[in-house]
Scaffold this motif. Structure first.
Motif, PDB file in Angstrom:
ATOM      1  N   GLY A 170     -38.526  40.666  21.980  1.00  0.00           N
ATOM      2  CA  GLY A 170     -37.836  41.431  23.010  1.00  0.00           C
ATOM      3  C   GLY A 170     -36.356  41.513  22.660  1.00  0.00           C
ATOM      4  O   GLY A 170     -35.957  41.397  21.501  1.00  0.00           O
ATOM      5  N   SER A 171     -35.528  41.678  23.682  1.00  0.00           N
ATOM      6  CA  SER A 171     -34.086  41.764  23.461  1.00  0.00           C
ATOM      7  C   SER A 171     -33.390  41.246  24.723  1.00  0.00           C
ATOM      8  O   SER A 171     -34.044  40.737  25.625  1.00  0.00           O
ATOM      9  N   GLY A 172     -32.079  41.409  24.772  1.00  0.00           N
ATOM     10  CA  GLY A 172     -31.355  40.942  25.950  1.00  0.00           C
ATOM     11  C   GLY A 172     -31.121  39.446  25.914  1.00  0.00           C
ATOM     12  O   GLY A 172     -30.918  38.864  24.844  1.00  0.00           O
ATOM     13  N   PHE A 173     -31.185  38.813  27.081  1.00  0.00           N
ATOM     14  CA  PHE A 173     -30.886  37.388  27.214  1.00  0.00           C
ATOM     15  C   PHE A 173     -31.960  36.691  28.033  1.00  0.00           C
ATOM     16  O   PHE A 173     -32.569  37.314  28.895  1.00  0.00           O
ATOM     17  N   ILE A 174     -32.187  35.413  27.756  1.00  0.00           N
ATOM     18  CA  ILE A 174     -33.061  34.629  28.631  1.00  0.00           C
ATOM     19  C   ILE A 174     -32.355  33.336  29.000  1.00  0.00           C
ATOM     20  O   ILE A 174     -31.489  32.850  28.282  1.00  0.00           O
ATOM     21  N   LYS A 175     -32.756  32.787  30.140  1.00  0.00           N
ATOM     22  CA  LYS A 175     -32.152  31.546  30.617  1.00  0.00           C
ATOM     23  C   LYS A 175     -32.923  30.355  30.041  1.00  0.00           C
ATOM     24  O   LYS A 175     -34.139  30.286  30.160  1.00  0.00           O
ATOM     25  N   VAL A 176     -32.218  29.464  29.389  1.00  0.00           N
ATOM     26  CA  VAL A 176     -32.828  28.227  28.882  1.00  0.00           C
ATOM     27  C   VAL A 176     -31.999  27.055  29.417  1.00  0.00           C
ATOM     28  O   VAL A 176     -31.026  27.263  30.130  1.00  0.00           O
TER      29      VAL A 176
END
Length: 261
Positions: A170-176
């Motif tokens: 995918g793309s963008g950002f994820i919260k970790v």
């Protein structure tokens, strides 16, 4: 000659990989029994045939007893911390659990290789010596089962060779655990160094599709990236579902070929 083809149009994770292989016809109970040779406790396995977008496939889930979910891989500890065997925190402890298990050499060797790739990438990203990389207590158990399970499934299917399509992330950002991270996440990006793994980004999907475990498995077993073989006989097709909700089918398609000798 049995070839497994991974059609990774929606990325790959450990649970998607195992789900897809189970969907190719592995006996569920035999798989769970074989996985118990790992000799660790604190989890149960949930395997169910479900539909996504009316397509049926397998959903593989590791259910941890303390009800927590994996928040990602690495944990930073400063000061003293207590050790319990089941925590499996450092790479050396994870390797010890794998070595002490009743699993086959094939499963042990490959599972340790995947952990090595992940730990090396995490060490680089977090600027730590590899022996200081800490796996989350919960995440470690989840990951050990996913990674070991992947090779138990491959072994049960008698796969000689694994080929994959180019992977899609995918793309963008994820919260970790450490905050918001760009996709591909840093550990996945690091694991691409010196590898020839072709990865396309789908800009319509704003989440991670390739997990460190997923790319670690690919790095360890995929010998070739190509389109679906045209000169071989397809015996079976399986789907393993991912946990993230996306706008399109979030599954890994596994295609089993048998070449007439």
């Amino acid at each position: 000659m049995r070839t497994l083809y991974l059609d990774a149009f929606s990325g790959i994770s450990g649970d998607m990989f195992i789900g897809a292989l189970l969907d190719l016809g592995i006996d569920k109970q035999a798989f769970i029994d074989k996985l118990s040779d790992l000799n660790v406790s604190g989890y149960s396995i949930d395997i169910k045939k479900i539909a996504q977008s009316s397509i049926y496939g397998m959903d593989f889930d590791v259910v941890l007893e303390h009800g927590q979910k994996d928040m990602g891989f690495v944990e930073h500890h400063h000061g003293s911390h207590h050790h319990h065997h089941h925590d499996a925190r450092h790479l050396s402890e994870v390797n010890q659990i794998i070595d002490d298990s009743g699993l086959s050499d094939y499963v042990k060797t490959n599972a340790k290789q995947v952990f090595m790739y992940i730990a090396s990438a995490e060490a680089k990203v977090h600027n730590l010596p590899i022996e200081e990389v800490h796996f989350h207590e919960v995440g470690a158990l989840d990951s050990i089962i996913d990674i070991v399970g992947a090779f138990v499934a491959l072994e049960m299917l008698n796969i000689d060779k694994v080929v994959a399509s180019p992977l899609t992330d995918g793309s963008g950002f994820i919260k970790v655990a450490h905050g918001m991270m760009p996709v591909p996440v840093p550990a996945v990006m690091e694991m691409r160094v010196d590898s020839n793994i072709p990865i396309n980004q789908n800009t319509d999907i704003k989440t991670e599709l390739i997990t460190p475990t997923g790319i670690g498995i690919v790095k360890t077993i995929v010998s070739d990236f190509a389109s679906i073989p045209s000169n071989q006989n397809i015996i079976k097709v399986g789907y393993g579902f991912g946990k993230r909700k996306t706008e399109q089918l979030n599954a890994l398609r596994a295609v089993l070929f048998e070449k007439k000798n």
